[in-house]
Design an enzyme around this catalytic site. Sequence first.
Site, PDB file in Angstrom:
ATOM      1  CE  LYS A 110      -4.403  -2.440   1.852  1.00  0.00           C
ATOM      2  NZ  LYS A 110      -4.724  -2.772   3.406  1.00  0.00           N
ATOM      3  CE  LYS A 189      -5.466 -10.597  -5.572  1.00  0.00           C
ATOM      4  NZ  LYS A 189      -6.045  -9.516  -4.699  1.00  0.00           N
ATOM      5  CE  LYS A 192     -11.362  -2.095  -3.221  1.00  0.00           C
ATOM      6  NZ  LYS A 192     -11.542  -3.593  -3.319  1.00  0.00           N
TER       7      LYS A 192
HETATM    8  P1  ADP Z   1      -8.537  -5.642  -3.950  1.00  0.00           P
HETATM    9  O1  ADP Z   1      -7.623  -6.306  -4.370  1.00  0.00           O
HETATM   10  O2  ADP Z   1      -9.442  -5.248  -4.960  1.00  0.00           O
HETATM   11  O3  ADP Z   1      -8.488  -4.406  -3.482  1.00  0.00           O
HETATM   12  P2  ADP Z   1      -9.037  -6.257  -1.813  1.00  0.00           P
HETATM   13  O4  ADP Z   1      -8.237  -6.447  -0.920  1.00  0.00           O
HETATM   14  O5  ADP Z   1     -10.811  -6.455  -1.258  1.00  0.00           O
HETATM   15  O6  ADP Z   1      -9.696  -6.249  -2.756  1.00  0.00           O
HETATM   16  O7  ADP Z   1     -10.027  -8.224  -1.301  1.00  0.00           O
HETATM   17  C1  ADP Z   1     -10.520  -8.666  -0.804  1.00  0.00           C
HETATM   18  C2  ADP Z   1     -10.913 -10.233  -0.410  1.00  0.00           C
HETATM   19  O8  ADP Z   1     -11.281 -10.789  -2.207  1.00  0.00           O
HETATM   20  C3  ADP Z   1      -9.673 -10.835   0.049  1.00  0.00           C
HETATM   21  O9  ADP Z   1     -10.598 -12.061   0.881  1.00  0.00           O
HETATM   22  C4  ADP Z   1      -9.247 -10.524  -1.435  1.00  0.00           C
HETATM   23  O10 ADP Z   1      -8.317 -12.290  -0.591  1.00  0.00           O
HETATM   24  C5  ADP Z   1     -10.236 -11.561  -2.222  1.00  0.00           C
HETATM   25  N1  ADP Z   1      -9.596 -11.631  -3.515  1.00  0.00           N
HETATM   26  C6  ADP Z   1      -9.578  -9.529  -3.841  1.00  0.00           C
HETATM   27  N2  ADP Z   1      -9.039 -10.037  -5.135  1.00  0.00           N
HETATM   28  C7  ADP Z   1      -8.494 -11.303  -5.956  1.00  0.00           C
HETATM   29  C8  ADP Z   1      -8.450 -12.284  -6.513  1.00  0.00           C
HETATM   30  N3  ADP Z   1      -8.387 -11.601  -7.635  1.00  0.00           N
HETATM   31  N4  ADP Z   1      -8.323 -13.422  -6.929  1.00  0.00           N
HETATM   32  C9  ADP Z   1      -8.886 -13.700  -5.301  1.00  0.00           C
HETATM   33  N5  ADP Z   1      -9.541 -13.284  -4.586  1.00  0.00           N
HETATM   34  C10 ADP Z   1      -9.114 -12.255  -4.752  1.00  0.00           C
END
Ligand code: ADP
Length: 320
Positions: A110, A189, A192
Amino acid sequence: MRILSGIQPSGSLHLGNYFGMMRPALQLQDQGEALYFIADYHALTTTRHADILRKNIREVALDFLAAGLDPKKTIFFRQSEIPAIGELSWILATLAPMGLLERCHSYKDKIAKGLPSSLGLFSYPVLMAADILAYESDLVPVGKDQKQHVEVARDLAVKMNEAYGPLFKLPEPSICEEVASIPGLDGAKMSKSYGNTIGLFLDESALRQQVMSIKTDSSSLESPKSTENSVILELYAHVASPADYQTMKERFQSGGVGYGTFKKELFEAIWNYFLPMRERRSQLLNNLDYVESTLAQGAERANAIAHALLEKVRSAVGLR
Ligand code: ADP
Ligand code: TRP
């Protein structure tokens, strides 16, 4: 068995969130006593606008309920309704080694992405440990990127138990390996923060537009297409039947079909897969009182569990 997970209300959910975390968590609802919450304290580490946070909390509540969270089986609540979490987080922080937190990838990532550093962002895993330990969770279904945080919770539980006697259960992360990482539009991956997501509840034209913008290589229409690391195929595997997936894979290999056709089929499959959830979501949108009362009842039940544990901890550390 107690199962616990949380999700930050930090914007519209995407297919990565759904297949990586929500669906596995929802499938576990029948395996034990599940507690799922909206991690709004955590969202404060990155959101600075009250109205946006309020809107995102509502959105994620709707998303979760539409996706199949059943409040009869699962305790569903907002993290900030549970005062014990803040206090437990402080007590855990007094034992959390700096080096352990400094090693956490998520903080480093981050900061590398330009988020301003703050004590809240740094101690994010301690707050998450408080969530996990407060409900004596056995299993924590999360995406792969959160695994390290569950390990921090375990480490802090061990430290507390060593210092004060057996207080905490040691939680296990539950990671569904086959959906450990859902790829985004560009093949990285889906996240957001990479701006490469496909939203979960987009309207038809926005969804079509996103799917059509998946990056592909420059193979001609006639030539066979590589099935390795294909975003189209990887996403299709989650939303199509095994037979349809196999057929698409064979058509990739035989050539004569352009990526545009495959993307249209992927769009249709995603649209149909989420159709029942989309309908449920619009019903819920017309029944926000139900959503609010579900969260209020969930908070009451979660508070009872967390408060009892906190009393035990207060007494063990000498605050009682
Ligand atoms: P982002 O990466 O979009 O900010 P978050 O970190 O808020 O998403 O993730 C929320 C949940 O969704 C977590 O448990 C995370 O491991 C899962 N997650 C997010 N993106 C993926 C992905 N591309 N593949 C698998 N799991 C994901
Ligand atoms: N950090 C998690 C995420 O970004 C959300 C979260 C907060 C969580 N507390 C938790 C997940 C406790 C599991 C258990 O996705």
